[in-house]
Scaffold this motif. Structure first.
Motif, PDB file in Angstrom:
ATOM      1  N   ARG A   1       9.190  11.461  -0.472  1.00 35.27           N
ATOM      2  CA  ARG A   1       9.936  11.184   0.761  1.00 35.27           C
ATOM      3  C   ARG A   1      11.375  10.745   0.518  1.00 35.27           C
ATOM      4  O   ARG A   1      12.216  10.851   1.410  1.00 35.27           O
TER       5      ARG A   1
ATOM      6  N   GLY B   1      25.393   3.637   7.414  1.00 34.38           N
ATOM      7  CA  GLY B   1      24.346   2.621   7.484  1.00 34.38           C
ATOM      8  C   GLY B   1      24.511   1.680   8.661  1.00 34.38           C
ATOM      9  O   GLY B   1      25.025   2.075   9.726  1.00 34.38           O
TER      10      GLY B   1
ATOM     11  N   TYR C   1      17.734   8.351   9.734  1.00 37.07           N
ATOM     12  CA  TYR C   1      17.708   9.646   9.040  1.00 37.07           C
ATOM     13  C   TYR C   1      18.422  10.704   9.887  1.00 37.07           C
ATOM     14  O   TYR C   1      19.307  11.425   9.409  1.00 37.07           O
TER      15      TYR C   1
ATOM     16  N   ASN D   1      18.267   2.558  -3.075  1.00 36.97           N
ATOM     17  CA  ASN D   1      19.400   2.320  -2.178  1.00 36.97           C
ATOM     18  C   ASN D   1      19.969   0.926  -2.446  1.00 36.97           C
ATOM     19  O   ASN D   1      19.313  -0.071  -2.151  1.00 36.97           O
TER      20      ASN D   1
ATOM     21  N   ARG E   1      13.400   6.786  11.001  1.00 33.38           N
ATOM     22  CA  ARG E   1      13.580   8.142  11.540  1.00 33.38           C
ATOM     23  C   ARG E   1      14.918   8.295  12.257  1.00 33.38           C
ATOM     24  O   ARG E   1      15.588   9.321  12.125  1.00 33.38           O
TER      25      ARG E   1
ATOM     26  N   ALA F   1      20.884   6.913  -0.162  1.00 36.46           N
ATOM     27  CA  ALA F   1      19.839   6.345   0.700  1.00 36.46           C
ATOM     28  C   ALA F   1      18.532   7.117   0.569  1.00 36.46           C
ATOM     29  O   ALA F   1      17.455   6.527   0.608  1.00 36.46           O
ATOM     30  N   ASN F   2      18.637   8.429   0.446  1.00 40.98           N
ATOM     31  CA  ASN F   2      17.443   9.264   0.407  1.00 40.98           C
ATOM     32  C   ASN F   2      17.865  10.638  -0.123  1.00 40.98           C
ATOM     33  O   ASN F   2      18.839  11.229   0.372  1.00 40.98           O
TER      34      ASN F   2
ATOM     35  N   ARG G   1       7.437   0.224   4.691  1.00 40.94           N
ATOM     36  CA  ARG G   1       8.388   1.197   5.258  1.00 40.94           C
ATOM     37  C   ARG G   1       9.813   0.934   4.771  1.00 40.94           C
ATOM     38  O   ARG G   1      10.658   1.820   4.816  1.00 40.94           O
TER      39      ARG G   1
ATOM     40  N   ASP H   1       0.843  -1.197   0.000  1.00 41.09           N
ATOM     41  CA  ASP H   1       0.000   0.000   0.000  1.00 41.09           C
ATOM     42  C   ASP H   1       0.882   1.251   0.000  1.00 41.09           C
ATOM     43  O   ASP H   1       1.237   1.796   1.048  1.00 41.09           O
TER      44      ASP H   1
ATOM     45  N   ILE I   1      18.371  13.253   2.405  1.00 41.67           N
ATOM     46  CA  ILE I   1      19.634  13.189   3.162  1.00 41.67           C
ATOM     47  C   ILE I   1      20.746  13.851   2.341  1.00 41.67           C
ATOM     48  O   ILE I   1      21.539  14.655   2.859  1.00 41.67           O
TER      49      ILE I   1
HETATM   50  O1  UT7 Z   1      21.080   2.548   3.750  1.00 41.42           O
HETATM   51  C1  UT7 Z   1      20.888   2.666   5.111  1.00 41.42           C
HETATM   52  C2  UT7 Z   1      20.504   4.015   5.472  1.00 41.42           C
HETATM   53  N1  UT7 Z   1      19.070   4.179   5.459  1.00 41.42           N
HETATM   54  C3  UT7 Z   1      18.580   5.398   5.470  1.00 41.42           C
HETATM   55  O2  UT7 Z   1      19.293   6.351   5.391  1.00 41.42           O
HETATM   56  C4  UT7 Z   1      17.086   5.586   5.636  1.00 41.42           C
HETATM   57  C5  UT7 Z   1      16.815   6.823   6.458  1.00 41.42           C
HETATM   58  N2  UT7 Z   1      15.419   7.087   6.664  1.00 41.42           N
HETATM   59  C6  UT7 Z   1      14.614   7.549   5.675  1.00 41.42           C
HETATM   60  O3  UT7 Z   1      15.061   7.747   4.569  1.00 41.42           O
HETATM   61  C7  UT7 Z   1      13.191   7.876   6.020  1.00 41.42           C
HETATM   62  O4  UT7 Z   1      13.008   7.785   7.418  1.00 41.42           O
HETATM   63  C8  UT7 Z   1      12.162   6.947   5.305  1.00 41.42           C
HETATM   64  C9  UT7 Z   1      12.128   7.273   3.820  1.00 41.42           C
HETATM   65  C10 UT7 Z   1      12.531   5.498   5.527  1.00 41.42           C
HETATM   66  C11 UT7 Z   1      10.755   7.200   5.869  1.00 41.42           C
HETATM   67  O5  UT7 Z   1      10.415   8.565   5.712  1.00 41.42           O
HETATM   68  P1  UT7 Z   1       9.756   9.362   6.916  1.00 41.42           P
HETATM   69  O6  UT7 Z   1       9.477  10.700   6.424  1.00 41.42           O
HETATM   70  O7  UT7 Z   1      10.700   9.220   8.097  1.00 41.42           O
HETATM   71  O8  UT7 Z   1       8.399   8.584   7.138  1.00 41.42           O
HETATM   72  P2  UT7 Z   1       7.874   7.833   8.448  1.00 41.42           P
HETATM   73  O9  UT7 Z   1       8.561   6.531   8.632  1.00 41.42           O
HETATM   74  O10 UT7 Z   1       7.877   8.793   9.576  1.00 41.42           O
HETATM   75  O11 UT7 Z   1       6.374   7.546   8.039  1.00 41.42           O
HETATM   76  C12 UT7 Z   1       5.440   8.626   7.805  1.00 41.42           C
HETATM   77  C13 UT7 Z   1       4.116   8.028   7.407  1.00 41.42           C
HETATM   78  C14 UT7 Z   1       3.629   6.920   8.338  1.00 41.42           C
HETATM   79  O12 UT7 Z   1       2.238   7.042   8.422  1.00 41.42           O
HETATM   80  P3  UT7 Z   1       1.540   7.648   9.737  1.00 41.42           P
HETATM   81  O13 UT7 Z   1       2.006   6.761  10.863  1.00 41.42           O
HETATM   82  O14 UT7 Z   1       2.078   9.038   9.853  1.00 41.42           O
HETATM   83  O15 UT7 Z   1       0.107   7.559   9.430  1.00 41.42           O
HETATM   84  C15 UT7 Z   1       3.954   5.647   7.599  1.00 41.42           C
HETATM   85  O16 UT7 Z   1       3.085   4.581   7.917  1.00 41.42           O
HETATM   86  O17 UT7 Z   1       4.229   7.418   6.111  1.00 41.42           O
HETATM   87  C16 UT7 Z   1       3.761   6.057   6.177  1.00 41.42           C
HETATM   88  N3  UT7 Z   1       4.557   5.278   5.235  1.00 41.42           N
HETATM   89  C17 UT7 Z   1       4.214   5.093   3.963  1.00 41.42           C
HETATM   90  N4  UT7 Z   1       3.156   5.513   3.239  1.00 41.42           N
HETATM   91  C18 UT7 Z   1       3.099   5.151   1.944  1.00 41.42           C
HETATM   92  C19 UT7 Z   1       5.739   4.651   5.483  1.00 41.42           C
HETATM   93  N5  UT7 Z   1       6.168   4.064   4.360  1.00 41.42           N
HETATM   94  C20 UT7 Z   1       5.243   4.317   3.400  1.00 41.42           C
HETATM   95  C21 UT7 Z   1       5.135   3.979   2.041  1.00 41.42           C
HETATM   96  N6  UT7 Z   1       4.067   4.421   1.349  1.00 41.42           N
HETATM   97  N7  UT7 Z   1       6.085   3.254   1.397  1.00 41.42           N
END
Ligand code: UT7
Length: 333
Positions: free
Chosen positions: A42, A319, A227, A288, A224, A260-261, A157, A33, A264
């Motif tokens: 994002r 990472g 990030y 990534n 989070r 990664a993002n 996620r 979803d 970032i």
């Molecule tokens: O290689 C290793 C290094 N990895 C990284 O550097 C990753 C670092 N982190 C990130 O890049 C970000 O934290 C993510 C891209 C993974 C997530 O972005 P975010 O802005 O931190 O989103 P979040 O996890 O806070 O989720 C926000 C909302 C949530 O919904 P509610 O709880 O606010 O209703 C999630 O359930 O987005 C929802 N969500 C999604 N919605 C649609 C999470 N994943 C998805 C998705 N599609 N794929």
């Protein structure tokens, strides 16, 4: 006794594997979803590549390495050392020797190195030590990962973030040291933020002897926390590396961060006051790819003819571990 070559390090070739199977955000939204809009906003990712039947870590790593060897003007028989940075080997005993055989690099010693998404930077620095001590002259450093093997394809996620890939560079002994500086860091107290962990059940073998057998579990990540860690620690480690190299951010021609993002990348570049046209990003096409992301991104700008001999390149990975690190080098012989 050590053989003596020039004790300087140069980075003389790059290569990457061409994966044909692509998985775009639209297709992925039929699996979990999610939406192209959410993923692109994002993360900056539009699609990722997935290894297909017949492709494995060995074949893709060897393809990337061969490209780097060709660009450096060498033959596989010239290679003394192969370091394969990967967290997703074909064989838990290591895949580097399989890559050595695939390349026909019969003189090379080969081993795997695991430092997750920092693996390529850690491997470059490792390779440099062998060159600086005069032990080896021609080294192939590969970053290759097939994270699709260990992604939880029901977890939106994480599954939208990762892709498969392989990239490589050749590092050679040279009279002048073109590796200007490096800095590597680890913080195991944050290990639980990003894992691909082994989980087992005790199984009675005989009498009071029980064995623990199981398997690795799909990737889990506290996005989070990672990030926040990345946008704080990556600029710091680059600044430290610049200090060691007696350079400033103005000297950086190309910033090649672990992909990664996009947010970032933008945050790190902004903090370091590095303009966007000097920041390499291929996030949209690859997602990534863990240890592979830096050498793939580097190879793309090299092959596009953008990187000129003598350009100063800063690479930084971050990472799982957690691990992070940076290296600054001048491109070319
Ligand atoms: O290689 C290793 C290094 N990895 C990284 O550097 C990753 C670092 N982190 C990130 O890049 C970000 O934290 C993510 C891209 C993974 C997530 O972005 P975010 O802005 O931190 O989103 P979040 O996890 O806070 O989720 C926000 C909302 C949530 O919904 P509610 O709880 O606010 O209703 C999630 O359930 O987005 C929802 N969500 C999604 N919605 C649609 C999470 N994943 C998805 C998705 N599609 N794929």
């Amino acid at each position: 006794m050590l053989q003596q070559f020039g004790n300087g390090v140069s980075v003389t070739g790059s290569g990457s594997a061409k994966l044909t199977t692509q998985l775009d955000n639209e297709a992925l939204s039929q699996v979990v979803d999610t939406s192209d809009e959410w993923i692109a906003t994002r993360t900056g990712i539009r699609k990722r590549h997935i290894a297909e039947e017949g492709e494995c870590l060995r074949t893709l790593a060897a393809e990337a390495a061969q490209g780097a060897i060709d660009l450096a003007g060498l033959e596989p028989g010239d290679i003394d050392l192969i370091i394969l940075a990967t967290s997703t080997p074909d064989d838990l005993f290591g895949s580097a020797c399989q890559v050595q055989a695939e390349l026909g690099a019969s003189s090379a010693v080969a081993f795997d190195l695991t430092a997750a998404c920092s693996g390529f930077v850690f491997a470059m620095v490792n390779a440099a030590q062998f060159i600086r001590t005069g032990v080896y002259r021609n080294v192939v450093v590969i970053g290759a990962d097939l994270l699709s093997r260990w992604t939880d394809w029901t977890d939106r996620r994480t599954c939208v973030l990762f892709g498969d890939g392989a990239g490589a560079v050749v590092m050679q002994a040279s009279d002048r040291d073109r590796l200007r500086g490096f800095e590597l860091r680890s913080n195991g107290s944050m290990n639980s933020c990003l894992n691909l962990s082994y989980q087992s059940q005790p199984k009675k073998l005989v009498n009071d002897v029980a064995i623990q057998q199981g398997t690795f579990q799909p990737i889990t990540m506290n996005g989070r926390e990672i990030y926040k860690f990345a946008v704080k620690r990556v600029p710091e480690v680059i600044e430290k590396t610049l200090f060691r190299a007696e350079l400033t951010t103005d000297d950086i021609d190309w910033l090649v961060l672990h992909q990664a993002n996009q947010r970032i990348l933008d945050a790190v570049a902004e903090r370091l006051h590095i303009p966007a046209d000097r920041v390499v990003s291929n996030m949209a096409q690859h997602g990534n790819t863990s240890a592979a992301s830096i050498p793939i991104a580097l190879d793309e700008v090299v092959r596009a003819g953008k990187v000129k001999g003598g350009d100063t390149i800063a690479v930084a990975g971050f990472g799982a571990g957690l691990t992070w690190g940076a290296a600054i080098f001048e491109w070319g012989k």
